[in-house]
Motif scaffolding. Sequence first.
Motif, short mmCIF file in Angstrom:
data_model
loop_
_atom_site.label_atom_id
_atom_site.label_comp_id
_atom_site.label_asym_id
_atom_site.label_seq_id
_atom_site.Cartn_x
_atom_site.Cartn_y
_atom_site.Cartn_z
N LEU A 1 18.00 5.63 -11.75
CA LEU A 1 16.69 5.40 -12.37
C LEU A 1 16.53 3.95 -12.80
O LEU A 1 15.44 3.39 -12.72
N ALA A 2 17.62 3.33 -13.26
CA ALA A 2 17.54 1.95 -13.72
C ALA A 2 17.27 0.98 -12.58
O ALA A 2 16.86 -0.16 -12.81
N ARG A 3 17.48 1.41 -11.35
CA ARG A 3 17.11 0.58 -10.20
C ARG A 3 15.62 0.29 -10.22
O ARG A 3 15.16 -0.77 -9.78
N GLY A 4 14.83 1.26 -10.71
CA GLY A 4 13.39 1.07 -10.77
C GLY A 4 12.97 0.27 -11.97
O GLY A 4 12.22 -0.70 -11.85
N ASP A 5 13.46 0.64 -13.15
CA ASP A 5 13.17 -0.10 -14.37
C ASP A 5 14.04 0.45 -15.48
O ASP A 5 14.08 1.66 -15.71
N MET A 6 14.71 -0.43 -16.19
CA MET A 6 15.63 0.00 -17.23
C MET A 6 14.90 0.62 -18.41
O MET A 6 15.36 1.61 -18.99
N SER A 7 13.76 0.05 -18.79
CA SER A 7 13.01 0.59 -19.93
C SER A 7 12.58 2.02 -19.67
O SER A 7 12.79 2.92 -20.50
N LEU A 8 11.94 2.25 -18.52
CA LEU A 8 11.46 3.59 -18.19
C LEU A 8 12.63 4.55 -17.98
O LEU A 8 12.55 5.73 -18.34
N ARG B 1 14.54 7.24 -4.48
CA ARG B 1 13.19 7.14 -3.93
C ARG B 1 12.17 7.04 -5.06
O ARG B 1 11.19 6.29 -4.96
N LEU B 2 12.38 7.80 -6.15
CA LEU B 2 11.50 7.70 -7.31
C LEU B 2 11.56 6.29 -7.89
O LEU B 2 10.52 5.70 -8.23
N ALA B 3 12.76 5.76 -8.02
CA ALA B 3 12.94 4.43 -8.59
C ALA B 3 12.29 3.35 -7.73
O ALA B 3 11.57 2.48 -8.23
N ASP B 4 12.53 3.41 -6.42
CA ASP B 4 12.05 2.37 -5.53
C ASP B 4 10.55 2.46 -5.27
O ASP B 4 9.86 1.43 -5.19
N ASN B 5 10.03 3.67 -5.15
CA ASN B 5 8.63 3.84 -4.76
C ASN B 5 7.67 3.93 -5.93
O ASN B 5 6.52 3.48 -5.83
N ASP B 6 8.09 4.52 -7.04
CA ASP B 6 7.18 4.76 -8.16
C ASP B 6 7.48 3.85 -9.36
O ASP B 6 6.61 3.14 -9.86
N MET B 7 8.72 3.90 -9.83
CA MET B 7 9.05 3.16 -11.05
C MET B 7 8.90 1.66 -10.87
O MET B 7 8.40 0.96 -11.76
N ARG B 8 9.33 1.14 -9.73
CA ARG B 8 9.25 -0.30 -9.50
C ARG B 8 7.80 -0.78 -9.55
O ARG B 8 7.51 -1.87 -10.05
N ALA B 9 6.89 0.06 -9.05
CA ALA B 9 5.47 -0.32 -9.05
C ALA B 9 4.86 -0.30 -10.45
O ALA B 9 3.91 -1.02 -10.73
N LEU B 10 5.41 0.53 -11.32
CA LEU B 10 4.87 0.67 -12.67
C LEU B 10 5.49 -0.30 -13.67
O LEU B 10 4.93 -0.55 -14.74
N ALA B 11 6.64 -0.84 -13.33
CA ALA B 11 7.45 -1.57 -14.30
C ALA B 11 6.75 -2.80 -14.88
O ALA B 11 6.76 -3.02 -16.09
N LYS B 12 6.13 -3.61 -14.02
CA LYS B 12 5.56 -4.86 -14.49
C LYS B 12 4.42 -4.64 -15.47
O LYS B 12 4.38 -5.24 -16.55
N SER B 13 3.48 -3.77 -15.10
CA SER B 13 2.34 -3.51 -15.99
C SER B 13 2.80 -2.88 -17.30
O SER B 13 2.24 -3.17 -18.37
N ALA B 14 3.82 -2.02 -17.23
CA ALA B 14 4.35 -1.41 -18.46
C ALA B 14 4.99 -2.45 -19.35
O ALA B 14 4.86 -2.42 -20.58
N ASP B 15 5.69 -3.41 -18.75
CA ASP B 15 6.33 -4.47 -19.52
C ASP B 15 5.28 -5.36 -20.19
O ASP B 15 5.43 -5.74 -21.36
#
Length: 371
Positions: free
Chosen positions: A87-94, A27-41
């Motif tokens: 966690l990598a489901r949301g973003d590998m870097s984070l 849920r953390l990966a899908d709801n939070d990390m995925r939303a942050l990944a693009k801007s962080a990249d």
Amino acid sequence: MSKAQQAPMFDLTLSEEQLMFRDTLQRLADNDMRALAKSADVSGESPVGFYAQAAELGLTMLPIPEALGGSGMGRSPVSNALIMEDLARGDMSLALGAVMPQAFVNTLLDQGSDAQREQYLPKFCEGVFVPATTALLEPRATFDPEQLACTARRTESGYVLNGKKCMVPLGLDAELLLVIASVEGEGAAAFIVEGTPEGMTRAAETHMGLRSLRLASLEFTDVTLPAESILGAGEFDLQRFVDLSRIGICALAVGVGQSVLDYTKVYVNEREAFGEPISNRQSVAFKVADMAIELEAMRLMTWRAASLAEQGKAFHEQAYLAKVACGRYAMQIGTDGVQLLGGHGYCREHPVEMWYRNMRSIALLDGVASV
């Protein structure tokens, strides 16, 4: 006894606690990390507050004994691999940034001395993010963990460290580093380096992927370390360290691969051409099926290696084969994901191109994400 009976057994049945924790992480990966990944990249920076949020999960506390302030649940390579995969489901870097302190803790528990555990482990039980990392890779095309160019020379009062390390996760910010070097005449050893001692420099690296991880190169020029900085009694099991990190890297690859597969399946079912979904075309459907097959093979090989490691059985061969397979198939899954999206696969509007760039690192990384 047949060869089948002699083969090492492994159990892939997850406990109720593991299943519940996986649900939280996904849920953390899908709801939070995925939303942050693009801007962080795009920015090349970790999102403000993300690592503090990740620290609230208490990942580093899980394996630490209660006597040192931890949860006392014990070291579990399987659980650690599941954490990295989810966690990598949301973003590998984070994800890699979030688990690096846990990897530091795992190695300290695995090969550190009692005095070192008592000194450092309580820092990871305070509910705050402690930037800690490991440094093994060196900047040369023929890098071999068994032939380290970074050296440590023994002196009367301790050691003098010289050499370079590259692709160090959180390398610009880490307060604690575990640096793997070759001790003259003695073989590989690990050294705990606190802060930025005199003679040590850090430099930011820019890569095509893992942009928000703040990868760095470290250079050590006559860095003086005390005798107690050497991990354990100095007899460092480098192969075990590398094998455990390879399991973690594979788990990260599985998590990103799952994201690519999930996203691609939705896209090909919704994208229409000539009046029907492109998934109706056999060439498209077969490619998606191949991605699913390759991903499941990656997952089973990774879980098998982790299960054998958890049971205290030999797992070097399984970890090596999993790393080879994940390095190959992760790249194939990333390539196929971009290909199936056609022109959209090359656009930053869709996350597949970012996942592709991140997955390129799977074959390169070593000595990180130890489970």
